[in-house]
Scaffold this motif. Structure first.
Motif, PDB file in Angstrom:
ATOM      1  N   ARG A 232       0.834  -1.210   0.000  1.00 12.70           N
ATOM      2  CA  ARG A 232       0.000   0.000   0.000  1.00 12.70           C
ATOM      3  C   ARG A 232       0.862   1.250   0.000  1.00 12.70           C
ATOM      4  O   ARG A 232       1.927   1.296   0.614  1.00 12.70           O
ATOM      5  CB  ARG A 232      -0.917   0.003   1.233  1.00 12.70           C
ATOM      6  CG  ARG A 232      -1.970  -1.083   1.203  1.00 12.70           C
ATOM      7  CD  ARG A 232      -3.026  -0.877   2.271  1.00 12.70           C
ATOM      8  NE  ARG A 232      -4.030  -1.938   2.262  1.00 12.70           N
ATOM      9  CZ  ARG A 232      -5.220  -1.859   2.839  1.00 12.70           C
ATOM     10  NH1 ARG A 232      -5.556  -0.750   3.507  1.00 12.70           N
ATOM     11  NH2 ARG A 232      -6.080  -2.863   2.757  1.00 12.70           N
ATOM     12  N   PRO A 234       2.185   4.746   1.083  1.00 16.13           N
ATOM     13  CA  PRO A 234       2.123   5.568   2.294  1.00 16.13           C
ATOM     14  C   PRO A 234       1.351   6.856   2.086  1.00 16.13           C
ATOM     15  O   PRO A 234       0.939   7.499   3.049  1.00 16.13           O
ATOM     16  CB  PRO A 234       3.598   5.840   2.614  1.00 16.13           C
ATOM     17  CG  PRO A 234       4.318   5.633   1.339  1.00 16.13           C
ATOM     18  CD  PRO A 234       3.554   4.574   0.599  1.00 16.13           C
ATOM     19  N   PRO A 237      -2.696   5.041   2.612  1.00 13.95           N
ATOM     20  CA  PRO A 237      -2.578   3.728   3.262  1.00 13.95           C
ATOM     21  C   PRO A 237      -3.900   3.001   3.474  1.00 13.95           C
ATOM     22  O   PRO A 237      -3.892   1.788   3.727  1.00 13.95           O
ATOM     23  CB  PRO A 237      -1.907   4.066   4.601  1.00 13.95           C
ATOM     24  CG  PRO A 237      -2.239   5.508   4.846  1.00 13.95           C
ATOM     25  CD  PRO A 237      -2.277   6.145   3.502  1.00 13.95           C
TER      26      PRO A 237
END
Length: 327
Positions: A232, A234, A237
Motif C-alpha cells: 500500500r 504511504p 494507506p
C-alpha cells in the motif's frame, strides 16, 4: 629551514602527493565548470522538481554547479541519446522515469539505444504508484464492484489514461488480462484531461499516476479503488493494492539517475554515495513525499536488477496492448 639535495626532492614529492589527495574531492571543480543533469521532459512537472532536488544534492557533494537541462522530444528518447553520446566522465548524467529505460525496449522496435549496454546505473531515486479511480458520483466502491459493473456493461467499460504507451495504459492492460474484461482505452494528453472527463461523466474509469488523483480522492470528488504497488502507498494507506483486491496486476513508476556507459566505477560510486546520503535526511524525504512520490535510493547494482525486473514485468502488457508508437 632549507632542505637540500635528494632530501629536498623527497619532501617536495611528498607535499605534491598530499596536495593531490586534498584536491581529490574537488576534482570536478578542476576539470569542469558544471555538471549537466539531463531530464528529457519539460520543466514544471513533479519529475522536473525531483530532478532539481537531486541536482542540489549533487552540487553540494561535488562542489560544482549541477544544471538541470530539459532536453525534450521523442517521448524522452532525445535526452537519453544525449547522455548515451556524452563523455563517460561523470559530468553528464541522466535523470529519468522508468518508461525510456524499462518499457521502450518493448514498445519501440527501432529504439536507437540499449539501456543496459549504453547507460551505467547510479541510483534509484523515488517510486510512485498508478491509481485505478472512478467518480464519486457513482455507486462503485471497490475493485470487485467495478469488475461486476464492467462485465454487466461491456459497451461502457472505457478507461482514460494520460497517453497511449504510458504506465496507465499498460497497467490497465494488466488488469484487463487478469480479469478477462474488455476494457477500451481512451488516450488523453495528460492526467488533468483524464480526471476532468472522469468527474464530468465522459469516462467511467481513470488509470493515472496516484499523485494526479490524490487531491480529488481526498476531496471526495473521485474515488481511488486500488493502487498498483506491491505494498500500500504511504500516501494513501487506507486504499488496497490491486493484488489485495484479488487482481494479479502490479507495477510502479520510478525515477533514477544514470551515467553514460563506461563511466569509471569510482566516479559512479562517488555519485551514488552523494545521492544516497543527500536524500536520506528527513526534510528531503518530506519534499519528495509532497511531490506524491516515495523516496527510495539504491546501489548501482540494485538499480540494475530493479530495472531488469521492471522491464520483464511490463513486457507482457506492452505486447498484449498492441501499442504501435508514432515515431
Amino acid at each position: 629551514m632549507r632542505v637540500a639535495g635528494p632530501n629536498r626532492r623527497s619532501v617536495l614529492k611528498g607535499a605534491a602527493v598530499l596536495l593531490g589527495a586534498a584536491a581529490a574531492p574537488g576534482a570536478y571543480a578542476q576539470n569542469q565548470n558544471a555538471v549537466r543533469l539531463i531530464y528529457p521532459f519539460a520543466a514544471g512537472s513533479g519529475g522536473d522538481t525531483m530532478a532539481r532536488i537531486v541536482a542540489e544534492k549533487l552540487s553540494a557533494g561535488l562542489s560544482v554547479p549541477v544544471i538541470v537541462e530539459n532536453r525534450t522530444g521523442a517521448a524522452g528518447r532525445i535526452g537519453v541519446k544525449a547522455v548515451v553520446g556524452a563523455e563517460p566522465d561523470g559530468t553528464t548524467l541522466l535523470f529519468i522515469p522508468n518508461p525510456p529505460v524499462a518499457i521502450y525496449p518493448h514498445s519501440y522496435p527501432d529504439l536507437e539505444y540499449d539501456p543496459v549496454r549504453d547507460l551505467t546505473p547510479v541510483s534509484l531515486i523515488a517510486t510512485f504508484d498508478v491509481a485505478l479511480a472512478v467518480s464519486s458520483k457513482n455507486d462503485i466502491n471497490s475493485v470487485k464492484e467495478l469488475i461486476a459493473w464492467a462485465k454487466a456493461n461491456p459497451s461502457q467499460a472505457n478507461y482514460g489514461s494520460p497517453g497511449a504507451g504510458g504506465l496507465g495504459h499498460f497497467f490497465a492492460v494488466m488488469v484487463a488480462t487478469d480479469t478477462g474484461l474488455d476494457l477500451k482505452h481512451v488516450s488523453y494528453r495528460g492526467s488533468g484531461a483524464v480526471m476532468s472527463d472522469l468527474l464530468g461523466g465522459q469516462i467511467p474509469i481513470a488509470v493515472v499516476p496516484l499523485g494526479d488523483a490524490l487531491e480529488l480522492h481526498r476531496g471526495g470528488k473521485a474515488r481511488v479503488l486500488a493502487t498498483s504497488g506491491v505494498e500500500r502507498s504511504p500516501l494513501l494507506p487506507d486504499v488496497p493494492t490491486m493484488k489485495e483486491a484479488g487482481i494479479n496486476a502490479e507495477g510502479q513508476g520510478w525515477y533514477a539517475v544514470y551515467a553514460p556507459a563506461k563511466t569509471p566505477a569510482d566516479t559512479v560510486a562517488r555519485l551514488n554515495r552523494i545521492i544516497v546520503d543527500g536524500l536520506a535526511d528527513a526534510d528531503t524525504k518530506a519534499k519528495v513525499l509532497r511531490l506524491n512520490m516515495v523516496p527510495r535510493t539504491s546501489s548501482p547494482q540494485q538499480l540494475a536488477a530493479f530495472r531488469d525486473a521492471d522491464s520483464a514485468r511490463w513486457a507482457p502488457a506492452v505486447k498484449a496492448s498492441g501499442f504501435k508508437p508514432q515515431q
